[in-house]
Design a protein around this motif. Sequence first.
Motif, PDB file in Angstrom:
ATOM      1  N   TYR A 101     -40.063 -73.850 -42.926  1.00  0.00           N
ATOM      2  CA  TYR A 101     -41.157 -72.944 -42.557  1.00  0.00           C
ATOM      3  C   TYR A 101     -42.485 -73.625 -42.809  1.00  0.00           C
ATOM      4  O   TYR A 101     -42.626 -74.403 -43.741  1.00  0.00           O
ATOM      5  CB  TYR A 101     -41.112 -71.652 -43.376  1.00  0.00           C
ATOM      6  N   LYS A 141     -53.164 -66.595 -29.917  1.00  0.00           N
ATOM      7  CA  LYS A 141     -52.251 -65.472 -29.675  1.00  0.00           C
ATOM      8  C   LYS A 141     -52.963 -64.309 -28.999  1.00  0.00           C
ATOM      9  O   LYS A 141     -52.375 -63.259 -28.775  1.00  0.00           O
ATOM     10  CB  LYS A 141     -51.668 -64.976 -31.007  1.00  0.00           C
ATOM     11  N   ASP A 191     -45.520 -72.878 -29.504  1.00  0.00           N
ATOM     12  CA  ASP A 191     -44.328 -72.904 -28.650  1.00  0.00           C
ATOM     13  C   ASP A 191     -43.286 -73.855 -29.219  1.00  0.00           C
ATOM     14  O   ASP A 191     -42.099 -73.534 -29.272  1.00  0.00           O
ATOM     15  CB  ASP A 191     -44.699 -73.342 -27.214  1.00  0.00           C
ATOM     16  N   GLY A 250     -41.267 -72.560 -32.471  1.00  0.00           N
ATOM     17  CA  GLY A 250     -40.331 -71.449 -32.489  1.00  0.00           C
ATOM     18  C   GLY A 250     -40.748 -70.478 -33.576  1.00  0.00           C
ATOM     19  O   GLY A 250     -41.912 -70.121 -33.683  1.00  0.00           O
ATOM     20  N   GLY A 251     -39.798 -70.080 -34.425  1.00  0.00           N
ATOM     21  CA  GLY A 251     -40.140 -69.115 -35.466  1.00  0.00           C
ATOM     22  C   GLY A 251     -40.582 -69.735 -36.776  1.00  0.00           C
ATOM     23  O   GLY A 251     -40.755 -69.045 -37.777  1.00  0.00           O
ATOM     24  N   LYS A 252     -40.775 -71.042 -36.781  1.00  0.00           N
ATOM     25  CA  LYS A 252     -41.074 -71.734 -38.039  1.00  0.00           C
ATOM     26  C   LYS A 252     -42.490 -71.550 -38.522  1.00  0.00           C
ATOM     27  O   LYS A 252     -42.782 -71.663 -39.705  1.00  0.00           O
ATOM     28  CB  LYS A 252     -40.904 -73.239 -37.813  1.00  0.00           C
ATOM     29  N   ILE A 277     -45.681 -69.647 -39.434  1.00  0.00           N
ATOM     30  CA  ILE A 277     -45.982 -68.288 -39.876  1.00  0.00           C
ATOM     31  C   ILE A 277     -47.492 -68.138 -40.059  1.00  0.00           C
ATOM     32  O   ILE A 277     -48.123 -68.967 -40.726  1.00  0.00           O
ATOM     33  CB  ILE A 277     -45.282 -67.978 -41.222  1.00  0.00           C
TER      34      ILE A 277
END
Length: 390
Positions: A213, A228, A250, A253-255, A257
């Motif tokens: 993360y 965003k 992009d 990904g979800g890494k 935060i």
Amino acid sequence: MNKKTVRDINWNGKRAVVRVDFNVPLENGQVTDDTRIRESLPTIRYLMEHGAKTVLLSHLGRPKGKVAPEFSLKPAADHLAKLLGKPVTFIPELNDAAQQTVNQMQPGGVALAENTRFYAGEEKNDAALAQKFASLGDVFVNDAFGSAHRAHSSTEGIAHYLPAVAGFLMEKELDYLGRALGDPARPFIAILGGAKISDKIQVVRSLLAKTDYLLIGGGMANTFLKAKGLDMGASLVENDAVDTAKTLMDEAGGKLILPVDAVVADRFAADAERKIVSVSAVPEGWRILDIGPDTVKTYTGMLQDAKTVVWNGPMGVFEMAPFAEGTFAIARALATLPDATTIIGGGDSAAAAHESGVADKITHISTGGGASLEFLEGKTLPGVAALADE
Ligand code: ADP
Ligand code: MG
């Protein structure tokens, strides 16, 4: 670390020419913060105890290739003598007298040469100057991690003329930073902040490839939030970097935060009006100067499981007390992680860690601001590359 160190040399009677970082603050000819000098003591003491004749080289400030008395290292020589409890010979100029001084030194003796940046060749990595530095020793020791990202005569050039090994501070830096990036215990979480995303795009890229993360704070978060589609009011935003921020998100990904709330102020001032808002509700004309309490809670919660944490860049404008809480809360969280290697790199981040009062509970605070950043970018530092491999 895969480099030779001072331990690999038989020093008895040999001359060690040692690049240290004595770039210390001075006031009225006195050293006002001797941290950097103290950090080099293990290497200097080791050389003294093993019978080397030690000649130290360092830069101080930015005299830009000219002799400038206000940047003289003489006060550092006097200060070092006090710390060692032994005389330190000061070498004002690299002339014949300097050679004689060095040749007449006793094993265990220590000398410090004048500011390497008094010579115009230093920052150009001039070969003749590098040879002149090299003529002071039989073996080169680099203990100046903070200067290792620069290919200068006293950091890189000199290593072409002498066997070159790492000092203990250099070894410690490379061990901690190298292990964190090369073979981290997981989960591996990086925290990135600071003013500008443009300074750290390479760091983000490099860390995204390695971490589980990436927690973002500080001014650089604003550009991501803007990418965003959120309205950042009068916050620091780099409009040129919004597209890059989108690409990075992009790729991540979800890494990656981002903060969910922020401390906003109506002016950039310690006594500004302030309040806590969601990042989607920054009032017009107000600016984000710190991460908010919900963000602190989320980030510190994620950190609880981490086994490796690397932190670069404050979470807010910590220089002003009302906007330091996010940064200090992260520092305290790192300090209390039960079972993690915690590493802080970056000049302002290191300062913030010290101000937070928990510096001694961090595994490693890098002494190299720019050097640690370039290391985090995944770059090879020229001063490190020049050292002999094990
Ligand atoms: P480091 O030296 O640790 O690498 P940087 O130099 O990148 O860190 O960033 C430190 C600076 O970022 C600090 O001076 C701090 O005031 C500034 N900063 C942090 N958050 C914000 C913000 N929200 N708005 C403006 N400046 C910020
Ligand atoms: Mg900085």
